[in-house]
Design a protein around this motif. Sequence first.
Motif, short mmCIF file in Angstrom:
data_model
loop_
_atom_site.label_atom_id
_atom_site.label_comp_id
_atom_site.label_asym_id
_atom_site.label_seq_id
_atom_site.Cartn_x
_atom_site.Cartn_y
_atom_site.Cartn_z
N LEU A 67 1.08 -1.23 0.26
CA LEU A 67 -0.16 0.44 0.21
C LEU A 67 1.25 0.88 0.09
N TRP A 68 1.95 1.14 0.88
CA TRP A 68 2.81 2.90 1.08
C TRP A 68 3.17 3.17 0.17
N GLY A 69 4.08 1.95 -0.76
CA GLY A 69 4.74 2.40 -2.25
C GLY A 69 4.39 2.14 -3.03
N GLU A 70 2.68 1.82 -3.35
CA GLU A 70 2.05 1.38 -4.86
C GLU A 70 1.30 3.18 -4.88
N HIS A 71 1.35 3.56 -3.19
CA HIS A 71 0.31 5.21 -3.42
C HIS A 71 1.44 6.02 -3.44
N ARG A 72 3.15 5.82 -2.85
CA ARG A 72 4.17 7.08 -2.63
C ARG A 72 3.99 8.20 -3.74
N ARG A 73 4.33 8.17 -4.92
CA ARG A 73 4.15 8.66 -6.08
C ARG A 73 3.10 9.78 -6.41
N SER A 74 1.34 8.90 -6.05
CA SER A 74 0.44 9.64 -6.42
C SER A 74 -0.33 10.46 -5.45
N ALA A 75 0.07 9.86 -4.40
CA ALA A 75 -0.65 10.57 -3.26
C ALA A 75 0.40 11.34 -2.17
N GLY A 76 1.97 11.74 -3.15
CA GLY A 76 2.60 12.18 -2.45
C GLY A 76 3.04 12.28 -1.26
N LEU A 77 2.76 10.59 -1.13
CA LEU A 77 4.03 10.60 0.71
C LEU A 77 5.34 10.47 1.11
N PRO A 78 5.21 11.10 2.34
CA PRO A 78 6.57 10.73 2.34
C PRO A 78 7.54 9.52 2.51
N PRO A 79 9.03 9.48 1.99
CA PRO A 79 9.56 8.47 1.48
C PRO A 79 9.49 7.64 2.71
N TRP A 80 8.76 7.17 3.65
CA TRP A 80 8.58 6.43 4.81
C TRP A 80 8.90 4.97 4.88
N GLU A 81 9.46 4.03 5.34
CA GLU A 81 9.45 2.52 5.72
C GLU A 81 8.40 1.79 6.64
N ILE A 82 7.89 0.78 6.10
CA ILE A 82 6.46 0.49 6.79
C ILE A 82 6.87 -0.68 8.37
N VAL A 83 7.66 -0.12 9.12
CA VAL A 83 7.51 -0.40 10.96
C VAL A 83 6.69 -1.58 11.70
N GLY A 84 5.79 -1.61 11.09
CA GLY A 84 4.79 -2.61 11.52
C GLY A 84 3.36 -2.99 10.94
N LEU A 85 2.71 -4.21 11.07
CA LEU A 85 1.64 -4.08 10.18
C LEU A 85 1.15 -5.37 11.40
N GLU A 86 -0.14 -5.18 11.73
CA GLU A 86 -1.35 -6.25 12.19
C GLU A 86 -2.53 -6.27 11.01
N VAL A 87 -3.05 -7.51 11.27
CA VAL A 87 -3.92 -7.77 10.29
C VAL A 87 -4.18 -9.51 11.11
N ILE A 88 -5.95 -8.58 11.19
CA ILE A 88 -6.83 -9.49 12.22
C ILE A 88 -7.94 -9.62 11.34
N ASP A 89 -8.86 -11.08 11.65
CA ASP A 89 -9.61 -11.25 11.28
C ASP A 89 -10.78 -9.97 11.68
N ARG A 90 -12.30 -10.16 10.94
CA ARG A 90 -13.21 -9.35 11.72
C ARG A 90 -13.81 -9.85 12.95
N ALA A 91 -13.75 -11.33 13.45
CA ALA A 91 -13.93 -11.92 14.80
C ALA A 91 -13.10 -11.44 15.04
N THR A 92 -12.05 -10.93 15.15
CA THR A 92 -10.98 -10.65 16.41
C THR A 92 -11.32 -9.46 16.90
N TYR A 93 -11.07 -8.40 15.22
CA TYR A 93 -12.07 -7.59 15.45
C TYR A 93 -12.58 -7.43 17.20
N HIS A 94 -13.68 -7.26 16.39
CA HIS A 94 -15.03 -7.34 17.31
C HIS A 94 -14.85 -8.22 18.64
N GLN A 95 -13.96 -9.53 18.97
CA GLN A 95 -13.44 -9.74 20.05
C GLN A 95 -12.84 -8.42 20.79
N ARG A 96 -11.84 -8.09 20.88
CA ARG A 96 -10.99 -7.00 21.11
C ARG A 96 -11.72 -5.88 21.60
#
Length: 158
Positions: free
Chosen positions: A111-140
């Motif tokens: 996401l960040w790299g592909e939209h960096r140029r089109s959205a003018g995003l800063p040249p930052w790096e990804i330092v964290g990623l969390e992906v959880i399913d819908r049920a886990t999100y709602h449980q939390r």
Amino acid sequence: MVPGPAGRSSGAGSRGAPGSRAPGEERALASVSAGDRRTDEEPADTPRLWHVTLSVSGARAPLGEVRRALEQLAHDHPFLLTSRYAADHAEIRYWEEARDLHDAAAVALRLWGEHRRSAGLPPWEIVGLEVIDRATYHQRISAGYGPAPATPVGVHPF
């Protein structure tokens, strides 16, 4: 008792159970491939919703430019829920529809790299990623853990 994960002991069914091992014997690690699913889950080709939190950071950038870039990203990526930002880091939360966690994470990591140029995003790096399913999100959320659902949708400073 047989040592369990993180050095904890697991007494339930470990003594004399089929497949138990002798003291000092190494346990083979089991792996689940991306396509393996329990039989009570949806078919592998049915898309599911995944809650994604992507954290990026890098050299300081003007706050106005960071905000404008994140607003453009939100426009380009319609499922974007909320972004929080500072001069040197940002956090993006959104829902992704994907077949499995592997696909959702792959999209998030691009996401960040592909939209960096089109959205003018800063040249930052990804330092964290969390992906959880819908049920886990709602449980939390119902248990009082996880990101506050009251965070307004949109782009906001930390």
